[in-house]
Design an enzyme around this catalytic site. Structure first.
Site, PDB file in Angstrom:
ATOM      1  N   HIS A 162     -25.489 -33.467  -6.727  1.00 45.94           N
ATOM      2  CA  HIS A 162     -24.901 -32.720  -5.608  1.00 45.94           C
ATOM      3  C   HIS A 162     -24.220 -33.703  -4.664  1.00 45.94           C
ATOM      4  O   HIS A 162     -24.858 -34.581  -4.090  1.00 45.94           O
ATOM      5  CB  HIS A 162     -25.983 -31.946  -4.860  1.00 45.94           C
ATOM      6  CG  HIS A 162     -25.470 -31.212  -3.655  1.00 45.94           C
ATOM      7  ND1 HIS A 162     -24.613 -30.136  -3.741  1.00 45.94           N
ATOM      8  CD2 HIS A 162     -25.686 -31.415  -2.327  1.00 45.94           C
ATOM      9  CE1 HIS A 162     -24.327 -29.704  -2.530  1.00 45.94           C
ATOM     10  NE2 HIS A 162     -24.968 -30.471  -1.656  1.00 45.94           N
ATOM     11  N   LYS A 175     -20.351 -33.588   4.080  1.00 44.52           N
ATOM     12  CA  LYS A 175     -19.720 -34.319   2.972  1.00 44.52           C
ATOM     13  C   LYS A 175     -18.328 -33.778   2.668  1.00 44.52           C
ATOM     14  O   LYS A 175     -17.367 -34.536   2.527  1.00 44.52           O
ATOM     15  CB  LYS A 175     -20.605 -34.222   1.719  1.00 44.52           C
ATOM     16  CG  LYS A 175     -22.006 -34.781   1.887  1.00 44.52           C
ATOM     17  CD  LYS A 175     -22.797 -34.732   0.597  1.00 44.52           C
ATOM     18  CE  LYS A 175     -23.070 -33.312   0.132  1.00 44.52           C
ATOM     19  NZ  LYS A 175     -23.910 -32.540   1.056  1.00 44.52           N
ATOM     20  N   SER A 176     -18.207 -32.456   2.547  1.00 47.60           N
ATOM     21  CA  SER A 176     -16.916 -31.853   2.203  1.00 47.60           C
ATOM     22  C   SER A 176     -15.910 -32.007   3.336  1.00 47.60           C
ATOM     23  O   SER A 176     -14.714 -32.183   3.098  1.00 47.60           O
ATOM     24  CB  SER A 176     -17.103 -30.372   1.857  1.00 47.60           C
ATOM     25  OG  SER A 176     -17.902 -30.215   0.707  1.00 47.60           O
ATOM     26  N   ASP A 182     -19.162 -30.672  -4.583  1.00 45.02           N
ATOM     27  CA  ASP A 182     -20.395 -29.883  -4.731  1.00 45.02           C
ATOM     28  C   ASP A 182     -21.226 -30.337  -5.931  1.00 45.02           C
ATOM     29  O   ASP A 182     -22.275 -30.937  -5.767  1.00 45.02           O
ATOM     30  CB  ASP A 182     -20.086 -28.389  -4.821  1.00 45.02           C
ATOM     31  CG  ASP A 182     -21.358 -27.557  -4.701  1.00 45.02           C
ATOM     32  OD1 ASP A 182     -22.226 -27.937  -3.894  1.00 45.02           O
ATOM     33  OD2 ASP A 182     -21.488 -26.558  -5.413  1.00 45.02           O
ATOM     34  N   ARG A 213     -27.454 -53.621   9.834  1.00 50.90           N
ATOM     35  CA  ARG A 213     -26.514 -54.119  10.843  1.00 50.90           C
ATOM     36  C   ARG A 213     -25.616 -55.240  10.315  1.00 50.90           C
ATOM     37  O   ARG A 213     -24.546 -55.483  10.869  1.00 50.90           O
ATOM     38  CB  ARG A 213     -27.292 -54.640  12.060  1.00 50.90           C
ATOM     39  CG  ARG A 213     -28.155 -53.592  12.758  1.00 50.90           C
ATOM     40  CD  ARG A 213     -27.311 -52.580  13.488  1.00 50.90           C
ATOM     41  NE  ARG A 213     -26.527 -53.158  14.543  1.00 50.90           N
ATOM     42  CZ  ARG A 213     -26.956 -53.325  15.799  1.00 50.90           C
ATOM     43  NH1 ARG A 213     -28.175 -52.938  16.143  1.00 50.90           N
ATOM     44  NH2 ARG A 213     -26.176 -53.862  16.707  1.00 50.90           N
TER      45      ARG A 213
END
Length: 325
Positions: free
Chosen positions: A143, A164-165, A182, A247
């Site tokens: 996914h 994400k999309s 997806d 970092r």
């Protein structure tokens, strides 16, 4: 172990193999190929069948057919019959050569599909092997979103709804390309991974509030990729003020997919952070690493060198203050 039905050699995605079925239509779905390696029987036709492997495509080219023509009919039948006992997946005759009648008789007796192609043996072996390697490759579904960013295959993962999309859409607007959204189907090919979308979701992206968008129609064919090598994983995580995030970039972490370890970057998501720009920077940094330049390591080396120089200066000052007899 993955297996491919012989029928797939005659499918729509195998038209470049130029295969013609001569016999065995009833057995195409019950005969399986278990290896992408193609075999030419060679000495197997002379009776030495110890190294004939079952579950493979057997290529009969000019050498094999010419040899069979040197035998009398009984020996030719016996030679082919002994070969057919080795669990052959199918035979492919190349260069559109004439098929010996004994070969047709034997494949009918042993229920083995027989095909023919206009390709020469070397070309047929290469193309069939490449086709089967892709079909037989280990696969999984993850996914996430797979993007081509500056030529680097970036797999963006994270919980559902984290953005994400939305990040992918911003990357597309900035000139990068979408490979899958997806559900990313990933296969292992030798020592690298290839990701793609399934047929239903090709070129589409889902955005909450808008629904399904067709990226190819909205942004053109330059905005999409059919498949892409997966080289970097970016994990979107929720920002946590109590969490300690990387970092310096010196702590290299990896994400395993189908036995392949890919570099992974953990990116905390918070309001105001431009995730698309950060993903772009991650892709550029990965490109620099491919070229042999690691900014974090370079900074570490400079820092260590500076500290060492400071220690030497302090040491010299100490001896100067004491004097030397």
């Amino acid at each position: 172990m993955n297996k491919v039905a012989v029928s797939e050699l005659l499918g729509d995605d195998a038209k470049h193999l130029k295969l013609e079925l001569l016999y065995g239509k009833a057995w195409l779905d019950s005969k399986f190929i278990s290896s992408f390696r193609i075999q030419k029987p060679g000495l197997g036709l002379a009776g030495y069948t110890d190294h004939i492997h079952g579950g493979r495509v057997q290529i009969l080219g000019n050498t094999e057919i010419s040899y069979l023509q040197t035998l009398n009919r009984d020996d030719r039948y016996f030679s082919i019959s002994e070969l057919c006992k080795k669990d052959i997946a199918c035979f492919v005759v190349t260069k559109n050569l004439k098929v010996p009648s004994e070969l047709l008789t034997c494949v009918k007796k042993h229920n083995i599909p027989l095909m023919r192609t206009a390709l020469v043996s070397s070309e047929a072996i290469t193309k069939i092997s490449d086709f089967l390697e892709y079909k037989l490759a280990p696969e999984t579904v993850i996914h996430g979103v797979l993007m081509d960013v500056y030529g680097v295959g970036v797999l963006i993962i994270g919980r559902s709804g984290i953005g994400k999309s939305e990040c992918a859409l911003e990357l597309i607007k900035r000139g990068h390309r979408l490979a899958a959204d997806d559900a990313v189907h990933i296969i292992r090919k030798q020592d690298f991974l290839i990701g793609a979308s399934n047929d239903l979701l090709h070129y589409h992206i889902e955005l909450r509030g808008l629904g399904i968008l067709n990226v190819k129609d909205m942004y053109g064919v330059n905005a999409i990729r059919v498949r892409k090598k997966v080289e970097l994983v970016v994990n979107f995580v929720d920002w946590n003020s109590e969490e300690s995030y990387e970092r310096t970039g010196l702590d290299n972490k990896f994400f395993e997919i189908l036995g392949i370890h890919l570099p992974i970057i953990m990116l905390p998501v918070s309001p105001g952070r431009n995730m698309a720009v950060i993903v772009e920077s991650a892709a550029k940094n990965q490109l620099l690493k491919y070229m042999g330049y690691d900014a974090a390591r370079e900074f570490e080396n400079k820092l260590n060198k500076k500290l060492k120089e400071s220690e030497n200066i302090e040491s010299d000052s100490f001896f100067d203050s004491k004097g030397v007899e």
